[in-house]
Structures are given as C-alpha cells and as structure tokens.
Write an enzyme that holds these catalytic residues in place. Sequence first.
Site, mmCIF file in Angstrom:
data_model
loop_
_atom_site.group_PDB
_atom_site.id
_atom_site.type_symbol
_atom_site.label_atom_id
_atom_site.label_comp_id
_atom_site.label_asym_id
_atom_site.label_seq_id
_atom_site.Cartn_x
_atom_site.Cartn_y
_atom_site.Cartn_z
ATOM 1 N N PHE A 128 11.441 15.017 11.737
ATOM 2 C CA PHE A 128 10.247 14.210 11.842
ATOM 3 C C PHE A 128 10.484 12.991 12.750
ATOM 4 O O PHE A 128 9.639 12.634 13.575
ATOM 5 C CB PHE A 128 9.816 13.787 10.428
ATOM 6 N N ASP B 133 -2.600 13.238 17.367
ATOM 7 C CA ASP B 133 -1.966 14.113 18.363
ATOM 8 C C ASP B 133 -2.697 15.434 18.349
ATOM 9 O O ASP B 133 -2.940 15.992 17.280
ATOM 10 C CB ASP B 133 -0.491 14.344 18.002
ATOM 11 N N GLU C 89 0.846 5.477 1.012
ATOM 12 C CA GLU C 89 0.142 6.516 1.793
ATOM 13 C C GLU C 89 0.384 7.905 1.201
ATOM 14 O O GLU C 89 1.504 8.252 0.821
ATOM 15 C CB GLU C 89 0.660 6.452 3.232
ATOM 16 N N HIS D 273 4.074 -1.001 3.566
ATOM 17 C CA HIS D 273 3.238 0.197 3.406
ATOM 18 C C HIS D 273 4.207 1.364 3.248
ATOM 19 O O HIS D 273 5.003 1.646 4.150
ATOM 20 C CB HIS D 273 2.366 0.371 4.661
ATOM 21 N N SER E 237 0.844 -1.200 0.000
ATOM 22 C CA SER E 237 0.000 0.000 0.000
ATOM 23 C C SER E 237 0.875 1.245 0.000
ATOM 24 O O SER E 237 2.057 1.195 0.382
ATOM 25 C CB SER E 237 -0.929 -0.017 1.222
HETATM 26 P P1 FAD Z 1 -2.857 4.952 20.621
HETATM 27 O O1 FAD Z 1 -2.817 3.562 20.120
HETATM 28 O O2 FAD Z 1 -4.082 5.415 21.317
HETATM 29 O O3 FAD Z 1 -1.575 5.148 21.566
HETATM 30 C C1 FAD Z 1 -1.133 6.433 21.978
HETATM 31 C C2 FAD Z 1 -0.371 6.362 23.281
HETATM 32 O O4 FAD Z 1 -1.259 6.096 24.356
HETATM 33 C C3 FAD Z 1 0.681 5.248 23.361
HETATM 34 O O5 FAD Z 1 1.747 5.713 24.126
HETATM 35 C C4 FAD Z 1 -0.053 4.108 24.052
HETATM 36 O O6 FAD Z 1 0.846 3.253 24.767
HETATM 37 C C5 FAD Z 1 -0.979 4.861 25.004
HETATM 38 N N1 FAD Z 1 -2.280 4.178 25.133
HETATM 39 C C6 FAD Z 1 -2.993 3.603 24.142
HETATM 40 N N2 FAD Z 1 -4.155 3.106 24.606
HETATM 41 C C7 FAD Z 1 -4.189 3.380 25.920
HETATM 42 C C8 FAD Z 1 -5.141 3.123 26.943
HETATM 43 N N3 FAD Z 1 -6.303 2.495 26.676
HETATM 44 N N4 FAD Z 1 -4.844 3.558 28.208
HETATM 45 C C9 FAD Z 1 -3.678 4.210 28.473
HETATM 46 N N5 FAD Z 1 -2.750 4.465 27.526
HETATM 47 C C10 FAD Z 1 -2.989 4.070 26.264
HETATM 48 N N6 FAD Z 1 -1.410 11.053 12.908
HETATM 49 C C11 FAD Z 1 -2.310 11.915 12.388
HETATM 50 O O7 FAD Z 1 -2.585 12.942 13.009
HETATM 51 N N7 FAD Z 1 -2.914 11.681 11.191
HETATM 52 C C12 FAD Z 1 -2.682 10.559 10.475
HETATM 53 O O8 FAD Z 1 -3.242 10.351 9.402
HETATM 54 C C13 FAD Z 1 -1.737 9.611 10.985
HETATM 55 N N8 FAD Z 1 -1.471 8.454 10.359
HETATM 56 C C14 FAD Z 1 -0.640 7.530 10.923
HETATM 57 C C15 FAD Z 1 -0.440 6.294 10.291
HETATM 58 C C16 FAD Z 1 0.391 5.332 10.842
HETATM 59 C C17 FAD Z 1 0.566 4.005 10.143
HETATM 60 C C18 FAD Z 1 1.088 5.608 12.049
HETATM 61 C C19 FAD Z 1 2.028 4.593 12.643
HETATM 62 C C20 FAD Z 1 0.892 6.823 12.700
HETATM 63 C C21 FAD Z 1 0.034 7.792 12.158
HETATM 64 N N9 FAD Z 1 -0.216 9.002 12.794
HETATM 65 C C22 FAD Z 1 -1.115 9.904 12.243
HETATM 66 C C23 FAD Z 1 0.461 9.349 14.052
HETATM 67 C C24 FAD Z 1 -0.365 8.935 15.277
HETATM 68 O O9 FAD Z 1 -1.596 9.642 15.285
HETATM 69 C C25 FAD Z 1 0.449 9.292 16.532
HETATM 70 O O10 FAD Z 1 1.550 8.434 16.621
HETATM 71 C C26 FAD Z 1 -0.328 9.330 17.842
HETATM 72 O O11 FAD Z 1 0.510 9.910 18.844
HETATM 73 C C27 FAD Z 1 -0.766 7.984 18.378
HETATM 74 O O12 FAD Z 1 -1.800 7.441 17.654
HETATM 75 P P2 FAD Z 1 -2.202 5.889 17.939
HETATM 76 O O13 FAD Z 1 -3.388 5.619 17.113
HETATM 77 O O14 FAD Z 1 -1.027 5.028 17.767
HETATM 78 O O15 FAD Z 1 -2.596 6.009 19.480
#
Ligand code: FAD
Length: 289
Positions: free
Chosen positions: A212, A105, A14, A262, A12
């Site tokens: 980054f 974030d 992005e 990806h 894929s």
């Molecule tokens: P989570 O999985 O929620 O984790 C975030 C943090 O919280 C981690 O430290 C985790 O250990 C902790 N955590 C998770 N769940 C819990 C819980 N239930 N209780 C307590 N702590 C918890 N960002 C954007 O803004 N737009 C995008 O389009 C984008 N695309 C991305 C695509 C990919 C493939 C990746 C790897 C990252 C992308 N990001 C994007 C960045 C991402 O949004 C950030 O890394 C963000 O800080 C974390 O998102 P997450 O979904 O991994 O969060």
Amino acid sequence: MNTQKQFRPRYSFEFFPPKTPAGMEKLQTARDELARRKPDFFSVTYGAGGSTQERTIETVLKLQDQGISTAPHLSCVGSTLENMSSLLDQYKEKGVTRIVALRGDLPSGMVSAGELRYANELVEFIRDHSGNHFNIEVAAYPEFHPQAESAEADLLNFKKKIDAGANSAITQYFYNADAYFYFVERCEKMGMDIPIVPGIMPITNYSSLVRFSNMCGAEIPRWIKKQLEAYGDDLNSIQKFGEEVVSNMCEKLLQQGAPGLHFYTLNQAEPSLKIWNNLGLSGDDKIRF
Ligand code: FAD
C-alpha cells in the site's frame, strides 16, 4: 508549527464501506468501541469512479444515525457534476455536515476522467453548489503526492484547495514526523492557516503495508522496514513494535502542536485504540500537551 497550535485538537477514525453483512457487523463492533472515545467524527471512504457509491452512502447514514457525526469521502474522478450534485443534496438532507473532498484515482479500465480534474475544482464545486453547509476536508501529502510534478508544485496545488474553500486537511500517513513538521512549516510560510491533521496508519501487517505504501507514496523508513522484516511471520512482534513506533510518533506530533489525529482504522478498533491508550487520550477531555 505556530499556526497549528491555535486549533483545538480533534480526533477522527476512518472506515471503508464493507462489502458483506459480516463485514458490516465487524465494522459495527469497531464503531461501538471507538464511539466510546467520543471522537469528533468518523469518515467513510469512497471508491473512485463511484465504485462504492451505494455502500458509502449506506454506511455513512447508518453511522450518522448512531449519533456520531460522519463524513463521507467524495472523489470527483470519473464522476459527473449531476451525480455529485445529487450526492451532496442527499447528504445535506440527511444532516451530514462534513465532506472529505478528493480527486481520487481512476480505477484501471475506466477511461473517462469525469468532469472535474482535480480536488481544488471539487472544493470549488461543493462551495458553489452547497454554499457553506459543509465543512470541507482535503488531503495533504507531507511526503508529496506520487504524481506531483515537484514538491513546490504539490504545495501550490495544495494551496489551491484551501483558496477554493477547504476548512481543514488530513494528511496521507507517514512514519517520519519531521516530514510533517517541515510540510506544515512550508504551508505556514505560504500563508495557509487551516488545521493540517496527521493521518495515522497503525502497523499491523508487513506485506500489505509495504504494498500500500508503494502505491500511495508513503515512505517506510529503513530502520522500521528492516525491523519489521526481521520479525518474519511473527505477527505479534510486528504489532507490538508497530504500536510502539507509531505511539511514539503520535506523542511527538501532539507535543509539537499537531491539531489532533485521524486514524486509518481499516475497520479494526484495536490497533488504533492501543495507540490512543498509550497517548493517554481520554474520552471526555482529550489530552493537550
Ligand atoms: P489532488 O489534490 O487533486 O492532487 C492530485 C495530484 O494532482 C497531485 O500530484 C497534485 O500536485 C496535482 N494537482 C492538484 N491540483 C492540480 C491542478 N489544479 N493542476 C495541476 N495539477 C494539480 N482515494 C479514494 O479513492 N477514496 C477515498 O476515500 C480516499 N480517501 C483519502 C483520504 C485521505 C485523507 C487521503 C490523504 C487520501 C485519500 N484517497 C482516497 C487517495 C486520493 O484519492 C489519492 O491520493 C489521489 O491520487 C489524489 O487525490 P487528491 O484529492 O489529493 O488530489
């Protein structure tokens, strides 16, 4: 890596949603080049807090209409359940079947965290709202998320997303294949059995890569950093070296069972395609090592 080997490798690319008509034209050129390689899907990023909402939707629908399945990224931070429901309904109606579900974030200056705090809650919400309509991708961090309390806690939090119904994961980029192998092995030992697809960031520019990587917690190994530094402003050498290093890493990843790749294209086709060609991936019958 035994669990990963059972999955059909998938590929894929992005993109991010362009801000200007010129940016959209550039994306269209990249899209056309990459579409010829018949990827499994494209994905389009989403600005946390909804900052790119309209542009993400517009880009997703445009790409989807051109015949390749396209997955919007959707982040829950700073958003409301109502807004996310409406986006999910809109995507479903337009035939979108895959979503990359993220926490995101909080943009600086934005104070309201939104109604869902973590990505596992978003996955649960998507399942409650749309049933099994969407194939849900989540983010994985072989070098651990920068805000993680500990490596252990991060793994347990990653598992929560799978338990909530995620179908597969895409990793943050990395330049150390062992970090990925070790992460996957730990996931397998904890009973997680979804594809964990490596996210690949081609190296094209030193200073922006360093900036980054510092932000997202991806490590650039010292030997790579030193070599890139030594090239100074010589972009040609940076790109040549980057291509070699990343192609070698991808080859190792696929050989040892990674279920596809990806590419973070940054809306440029060429850097990803050079790696693609070095790997001998063809459009119809993608390589199986
Ligand atoms: P989570 O999985 O929620 O984790 C975030 C943090 O919280 C981690 O430290 C985790 O250990 C902790 N955590 C998770 N769940 C819990 C819980 N239930 N209780 C307590 N702590 C918890 N960002 C954007 O803004 N737009 C995008 O389009 C984008 N695309 C991305 C695509 C990919 C493939 C990746 C790897 C990252 C992308 N990001 C994007 C960045 C991402 O949004 C950030 O890394 C963000 O800080 C974390 O998102 P997450 O979904 O991994 O969060």
